[in-house]
Design a protein around this motif. Structure first.
Motif, PDB file in Angstrom:
ATOM      1  N   MET A  37       0.826  -1.206   0.000  1.00 15.03           N
ATOM      2  CA  MET A  37       0.000   0.000   0.000  1.00 15.03           C
ATOM      3  C   MET A  37       0.862   1.258   0.000  1.00 15.03           C
ATOM      4  SD  MET A  37      -3.252   1.101   0.173  1.00 15.03           S
ATOM      5  CE  MET A  37      -2.770   2.351  -1.021  1.00 15.03           C
ATOM      6  N   LEU A  38       1.856   1.293   0.837  1.00 20.38           N
ATOM      7  CA  LEU A  38       2.683   2.490   0.958  1.00 20.38           C
ATOM      8  C   LEU A  38       3.572   2.687  -0.265  1.00 20.38           C
ATOM      9  CD1 LEU A  38       3.583   2.339   4.760  1.00 20.38           C
ATOM     10  CD2 LEU A  38       1.821   3.711   3.613  1.00 20.38           C
ATOM     11  N   LEU A  39       4.060   1.601  -0.859  1.00 18.40           N
ATOM     12  CA  LEU A  39       4.847   1.723  -2.079  1.00 18.40           C
ATOM     13  C   LEU A  39       4.015   2.309  -3.214  1.00 18.40           C
ATOM     14  CD1 LEU A  39       7.006  -1.557  -2.146  1.00 18.40           C
ATOM     15  CD2 LEU A  39       7.827   0.797  -1.928  1.00 18.40           C
ATOM     16  N   VAL A  40       2.781   1.845  -3.349  1.00 17.94           N
ATOM     17  CA  VAL A  40       1.902   2.363  -4.400  1.00 17.94           C
ATOM     18  C   VAL A  40       1.569   3.826  -4.157  1.00 17.94           C
ATOM     19  CG1 VAL A  40      -0.447   2.229  -5.333  1.00 17.94           C
ATOM     20  CG2 VAL A  40       0.915   0.147  -5.082  1.00 17.94           C
ATOM     21  N   SER A  41       1.245   4.181  -2.929  1.00 15.33           N
ATOM     22  CA  SER A  41       0.863   5.566  -2.642  1.00 15.33           C
ATOM     23  C   SER A  41       2.016   6.531  -2.887  1.00 15.33           C
ATOM     24  CB  SER A  41       0.359   5.697  -1.206  1.00 15.33           C
ATOM     25  OG  SER A  41       1.394   5.470  -0.272  1.00 15.33           O
ATOM     26  N   LYS A  42       3.258   6.076  -2.658  1.00 17.32           N
ATOM     27  CA  LYS A  42       4.416   6.954  -2.865  1.00 17.32           C
ATOM     28  C   LYS A  42       4.655   7.252  -4.339  1.00 17.32           C
ATOM     29  CE  LYS A  42       6.879   5.721   1.372  1.00 17.32           C
ATOM     30  NZ  LYS A  42       8.050   5.012   1.961  1.00 17.32           N
ATOM     31  N   GLN A  43       4.085   6.433  -5.223  1.00 19.99           N
ATOM     32  CA  GLN A  43       4.219   6.690  -6.652  1.00 19.99           C
ATOM     33  C   GLN A  43       3.538   7.983  -7.068  1.00 19.99           C
ATOM     34  OE1 GLN A  43       2.669   3.298  -8.769  1.00 19.99           O
ATOM     35  NE2 GLN A  43       4.018   1.835  -7.714  1.00 19.99           N
ATOM     36  N   PHE A  44       2.610   8.451  -6.240  1.00 20.44           N
ATOM     37  CA  PHE A  44       1.818   9.619  -6.606  1.00 20.44           C
ATOM     38  C   PHE A  44       2.276  10.883  -5.891  1.00 20.44           C
ATOM     39  CE2 PHE A  44      -0.721   5.919  -7.458  1.00 20.44           C
ATOM     40  CZ  PHE A  44      -1.299   6.213  -8.683  1.00 20.44           C
ATOM     41  N   ASN A  45       3.297  10.783  -5.057  1.00 15.74           N
ATOM     42  CA  ASN A  45       3.797  11.964  -4.361  1.00 15.74           C
ATOM     43  C   ASN A  45       4.312  12.976  -5.365  1.00 15.74           C
ATOM     44  OD1 ASN A  45       3.187  10.927  -1.888  1.00 15.74           O
ATOM     45  ND2 ASN A  45       5.254  10.261  -1.392  1.00 15.74           N
ATOM     46  N   ALA A  46       3.968  14.244  -5.158  1.00 20.78           N
ATOM     47  CA  ALA A  46       4.370  15.308  -6.079  1.00 20.78           C
ATOM     48  C   ALA A  46       4.927  16.482  -5.297  1.00 20.78           C
ATOM     49  CB  ALA A  46       3.187  15.755  -6.932  1.00 20.78           C
ATOM     50  N   THR A  47       5.852  17.187  -5.908  1.00 18.85           N
ATOM     51  CA  THR A  47       6.439  18.366  -5.255  1.00 18.85           C
ATOM     52  C   THR A  47       5.900  19.670  -5.827  1.00 18.85           C
ATOM     53  OG1 THR A  47       8.293  18.304  -6.820  1.00 18.85           O
ATOM     54  CG2 THR A  47       8.568  17.126  -4.733  1.00 18.85           C
ATOM     55  N   SER A  48       5.092  19.590  -6.872  1.00 18.76           N
ATOM     56  CA  SER A  48       4.543  20.795  -7.484  1.00 18.76           C
ATOM     57  C   SER A  48       3.431  21.370  -6.609  1.00 18.76           C
ATOM     58  CB  SER A  48       4.000  20.475  -8.878  1.00 18.76           C
ATOM     59  OG  SER A  48       2.969  19.504  -8.783  1.00 18.76           O
ATOM     60  N   ASN A  49       2.940  22.519  -7.005  1.00 21.76           N
ATOM     61  CA  ASN A  49       1.842  23.143  -6.269  1.00 21.76           C
ATOM     62  C   ASN A  49       0.608  22.249  -6.296  1.00 21.76           C
ATOM     63  OD1 ASN A  49       3.394  25.413  -5.740  1.00 21.76           O
ATOM     64  ND2 ASN A  49       2.743  26.438  -7.623  1.00 21.76           N
ATOM     65  N   ALA A  50      -0.189  22.336  -5.241  1.00 24.69           N
ATOM     66  CA  ALA A  50      -1.395  21.512  -5.148  1.00 24.69           C
ATOM     67  C   ALA A  50      -2.336  21.811  -6.315  1.00 24.69           C
ATOM     68  CB  ALA A  50      -2.091  21.776  -3.819  1.00 24.69           C
ATOM     69  N   LYS A  51      -2.939  20.758  -6.836  1.00 23.12           N
ATOM     70  CA  LYS A  51      -3.799  20.870  -8.010  1.00 23.12           C
ATOM     71  C   LYS A  51      -5.264  20.943  -7.580  1.00 23.12           C
ATOM     72  CE  LYS A  51      -1.716  17.091  -9.251  1.00 23.12           C
ATOM     73  NZ  LYS A  51      -0.531  17.159  -8.375  1.00 23.12           N
ATOM     74  N   PRO A  52      -5.988  22.001  -7.945  1.00 19.76           N
ATOM     75  CA  PRO A  52      -7.384  22.159  -7.516  1.00 19.76           C
ATOM     76  C   PRO A  52      -8.321  21.220  -8.270  1.00 19.76           C
ATOM     77  CG  PRO A  52      -6.781  23.952  -8.965  1.00 19.76           C
ATOM     78  CD  PRO A  52      -5.519  23.163  -8.731  1.00 19.76           C
ATOM     79  N   TYR A  53      -9.402  20.844  -7.598  1.00 21.12           N
ATOM     80  CA  TYR A  53     -10.422  20.005  -8.235  1.00 21.12           C
ATOM     81  C   TYR A  53     -11.772  20.300  -7.606  1.00 21.12           C
ATOM     82  CZ  TYR A  53     -10.873  17.051  -4.077  1.00 21.12           C
ATOM     83  OH  TYR A  53     -11.143  16.605  -2.804  1.00 21.12           O
ATOM     84  N   TRP A  54     -12.827  19.929  -8.325  1.00 27.11           N
ATOM     85  CA  TRP A  54     -14.182  19.969  -7.794  1.00 27.11           C
ATOM     86  C   TRP A  54     -14.677  18.536  -7.576  1.00 27.11           C
ATOM     87  CZ3 TRP A  54     -16.241  23.683 -12.133  1.00 27.11           C
ATOM     88  CH2 TRP A  54     -15.945  25.007 -11.789  1.00 27.11           C
ATOM     89  N   ALA A  55     -15.631  18.391  -6.672  1.00 25.51           N
ATOM     90  CA  ALA A  55     -16.286  17.100  -6.461  1.00 25.51           C
ATOM     91  C   ALA A  55     -17.797  17.294  -6.532  1.00 25.51           C
ATOM     92  CB  ALA A  55     -15.911  16.510  -5.103  1.00 25.51           C
ATOM     93  N   PHE A  56     -18.484  16.286  -7.029  1.00 25.50           N
ATOM     94  CA  PHE A  56     -19.947  16.361  -7.005  1.00 25.50           C
ATOM     95  C   PHE A  56     -20.414  16.471  -5.558  1.00 25.50           C
ATOM     96  CE2 PHE A  56     -24.251  14.608  -7.095  1.00 25.50           C
ATOM     97  CZ  PHE A  56     -24.812  15.436  -8.056  1.00 25.50           C
ATOM     98  N   HIS A  57     -19.868  15.601  -4.698  1.00 25.59           N
ATOM     99  CA  HIS A  57     -19.998  15.812  -3.259  1.00 25.59           C
ATOM    100  C   HIS A  57     -18.657  15.456  -2.624  1.00 25.59           C
ATOM    101  CE1 HIS A  57     -20.465  11.481  -2.592  1.00 25.59           C
ATOM    102  NE2 HIS A  57     -20.456  11.690  -1.298  1.00 25.59           N
ATOM    103  N   ASP A  58     -18.353  16.053  -1.512  1.00 27.54           N
ATOM    104  CA  ASP A  58     -17.015  16.010  -0.940  1.00 27.54           C
ATOM    105  C   ASP A  58     -16.759  14.662  -0.267  1.00 27.54           C
ATOM    106  OD1 ASP A  58     -14.530  16.708  -0.025  1.00 27.54           O
ATOM    107  OD2 ASP A  58     -15.259  17.874   1.667  1.00 27.54           O
ATOM    108  N   ALA A  59     -16.160  13.728  -1.034  1.00 23.88           N
ATOM    109  CA  ALA A  59     -15.895  12.391  -0.493  1.00 23.88           C
ATOM    110  C   ALA A  59     -14.458  11.953  -0.719  1.00 23.88           C
ATOM    111  CB  ALA A  59     -16.847  11.380  -1.139  1.00 23.88           C
ATOM    112  N   TYR A  60     -13.587  12.868  -1.156  1.00 24.22           N
ATOM    113  CA  TYR A  60     -12.261  12.451  -1.605  1.00 24.22           C
ATOM    114  C   TYR A  60     -11.125  13.189  -0.907  1.00 24.22           C
ATOM    115  CZ  TYR A  60     -15.514  10.726  -5.008  1.00 24.22           C
ATOM    116  OH  TYR A  60     -16.590  10.109  -5.575  1.00 24.22           O
TER     117      TYR A  60
END
Length: 280
Positions: free
Chosen positions: A163-186
């Motif tokens: 689990m931790l190895l997979v999650s580390k694949q998505f670590n980023a150093t750039s600025n946080a990327k904004p998003y919208w959600a239909f409802h806030d579950a993420y």
């Protein structure tokens, strides 16, 4: 964290090793974690098949499963309120939200403000929480069946590493990327994926979207084109006035998946692709 789990067990609950019985798990994502921890020992049973914790319809077979189970692991009343009446007086029913082993975040309103005295119950989407839940299940079952302790804990360690190895694949150093959600579950994905919540259409997917909220999102949109994470049952008529969007169908309950790490990775990839496409 593991010491907390063991202390919890020693203080509150003990089932003798000879009392072999069924492990019953309330919802699909926790069931997927339980399958990883019990691999090679037992097959857990899923209580709420094809249901979320919010909409529960118990059958006579469900009630029989609850009665016959040796251990019941559920998220908690905040997520599965209809189960509280059946489970709150049963020592064999263990709530993850009440266990003290996970880090929970408060609910937010559609504009991102935290709501006091609330909890966002989608805790399994945080990789660290998923790992903690895995070790907690290993601790519970090892207490009941010490003859299988080595295998439970070995499975938990393997699950944590993957689990931790997979999650580390998505670590980023750039600025946080904004998003919208239909409802806030993420929001539990925001730290591992470096996301920033920019608003939701509704507090509840069963409640109609208001024109006022659509106007707010359009007036405050960080980019001309925005990523919108939404469940498959969201109707285009509910978000077509948002202007340019990258629509991504997502499922925080991982209901179509059979392995937790693979399901989390797919959700993370879909989300990351959506926010990237929106910025093009």
């Amino acid at each position: 964290m593991l010491r907390c789990a063991v202390l919890f067990l020693s203080l509150f609950w003990f089932v003798p090793a000879w009392a072999q019985g069924k492990l019953l798990v309330s919802t699909h994502p926790i069931y997927l974690i339980a399958k990883e921890i019990t691999k090679g020992v037992e097959e857990p049973e899923l209580l709420l098949k094809n249901q979320t914790g919010h909409d529960v319809q118990l059958t006579p077979a469900n009630r029989k499963s609850i009665q016959s189970a040796e251990l019941i692991i559920w998220v908690g009343k905040e997520h599965e309120a209809p189960l509280e009446k059946l489970l709150h007086n049963q020592n064999k029913a263990i709530s993850i939200l009440n266990s003290g082993i996970i880090q929970a975040l408060p609910l937010r309103n559609t504009r991102g403000a935290a709501l006091k005295n609330t909890v966002d119950t989608h805790v399994w989407l945080d990789p660290n929480n998923a790992v903690r839940i895995g070790f907690f299940i290993a601790a519970l079952r090892s207490q009941q069946h010490p003859e299988n302790k080595a295998l439970y804990w070995d499975n938990a360690r393997k699950f944590a590493k993957e689990m931790l190895l997979v999650s580390k694949q998505f670590n980023a150093t750039s600025n946080a990327k904004p998003y919208w959600a239909f409802h806030d579950a993420y929001q539990y994905l925001e730290r591992p994926l470096n996301l920033k919540f920019a608003g939701a259409l509704t507090d509840d997917p069963h409640v109609a979207v208001t024109l006022g909220q659509i106007k707010y999102l359009n007036d405050t949109r960080p980019y001309t084109k925005m990523c919108l994470l939404a469940e498959s049952n969201a109707s285009p008529s509910q978000y077509q006035k948002l202007g340019q969007i990258a629509f991504q169908k997502v499922d925080e309950n991982l209901s179509e998946q059979q392995r937790f790490v693979g399901a989390w990775k797919q959700l993370a990839q879909e989300t990351q692709r959506c926010v990237s496409d929106a910025r093009k």
